[in-house]
Design a protein around this motif. Structure first.
Motif, PDB file in Angstrom:
ATOM      1  N   THR A   1       0.845  -1.189   0.000  1.00  0.00           N
ATOM      2  CA  THR A   1       0.000   0.000   0.000  1.00  0.00           C
ATOM      3  C   THR A   1       0.880   1.238   0.000  1.00  0.00           C
TER       4      THR A   1
ATOM      5  N   GLU B   1       8.327  -0.707   5.849  1.00  0.00           N
ATOM      6  CA  GLU B   1       8.062   0.602   5.264  1.00  0.00           C
ATOM      7  C   GLU B   1       9.264   0.983   4.414  1.00  0.00           C
TER       8      GLU B   1
ATOM      9  N   GLU C   1       1.160   5.126   1.422  1.00  0.00           N
ATOM     10  CA  GLU C   1       0.627   5.956   2.492  1.00  0.00           C
ATOM     11  C   GLU C   1       1.387   7.275   2.541  1.00  0.00           C
ATOM     12  N   THR C   2       0.645   8.377   2.717  1.00  0.00           N
ATOM     13  CA  THR C   2       1.263   9.691   2.854  1.00  0.00           C
ATOM     14  C   THR C   2       0.822  10.366   4.146  1.00  0.00           C
ATOM     15  N   LYS C   3      -0.085   9.770   4.849  1.00  0.00           N
ATOM     16  CA  LYS C   3      -0.652  10.373   6.048  1.00  0.00           C
ATOM     17  C   LYS C   3       0.412  10.569   7.133  1.00  0.00           C
ATOM     18  N   GLY C   4       0.525  11.793   7.643  1.00  0.00           N
ATOM     19  CA  GLY C   4       1.477  12.089   8.713  1.00  0.00           C
ATOM     20  C   GLY C   4       2.917  12.198   8.262  1.00  0.00           C
ATOM     21  N   ARG C   5       3.138  12.266   6.951  1.00  0.00           N
ATOM     22  CA  ARG C   5       4.510  12.323   6.433  1.00  0.00           C
ATOM     23  C   ARG C   5       4.742  13.550   5.556  1.00  0.00           C
ATOM     24  N   LYS C   6       3.934  14.578   5.729  1.00  0.00           N
ATOM     25  CA  LYS C   6       4.054  15.849   5.000  1.00  0.00           C
ATOM     26  C   LYS C   6       4.028  15.635   3.494  1.00  0.00           C
ATOM     27  N   GLY C   7       3.163  14.747   3.014  1.00  0.00           N
ATOM     28  CA  GLY C   7       3.000  14.514   1.587  1.00  0.00           C
ATOM     29  C   GLY C   7       3.989  13.555   0.962  1.00  0.00           C
TER      30      GLY C   7
END
Length: 107
Positions: free
Chosen positions: A35, A82, A37-43
């Motif tokens: 998957t 990750e 994911e960009t959430k919580g990683r400043k884009g």
């Protein structure tokens, strides 16, 4: 007292210390999912590999190999890998070469 870390319960008496098992990400159907994911990683995009069902040392070795092949960073967290890349297709081909059944999950 020899052992000062004893824990007692009124119901069962002495409770033995048990080690908690390491977190593993095991899929029920045996498919490895990748998957994005960009959430919580400043884009910034991160690809998360779940469903491997390996112990932590094997996950770390696989993570190191994936990071070297993709030329990016990454980590093993809570039984998942990750990898700091958006190139999920490259991760898919690398994992399929290792004999895993892989699906790209999410958008």
């Amino acid at each position: 007292m020899q052992d000062s870390k004893l824990v007692y319960s009124t119901d069962t008496g002495r409770i033995s210390e048990s080690k908690t098992p390491q977190a593993r990400s095991v899929s029920k159907d045996g498919v490895v999912r990748i998957t994005r994911e960009t959430k919580g990683r400043k884009g910034k995009g991160v690809s998360i590999v779940t469903g491997l069902g390996m112990d932590e040392t094997a996950l770390k070795a696989l993570c190191t190999e994936l990071k070297k092949k993709c030329g990016c960073g990454g980590a093993v967290k809570e039984g998942t890998i990750e990898v700091q890349t958006d190139d999920r297709d490259k991760l898919k081909t690398l994992l399929e070469g290792k004999g895993f059944t892989v699906k790209l999950a999410g958008g």
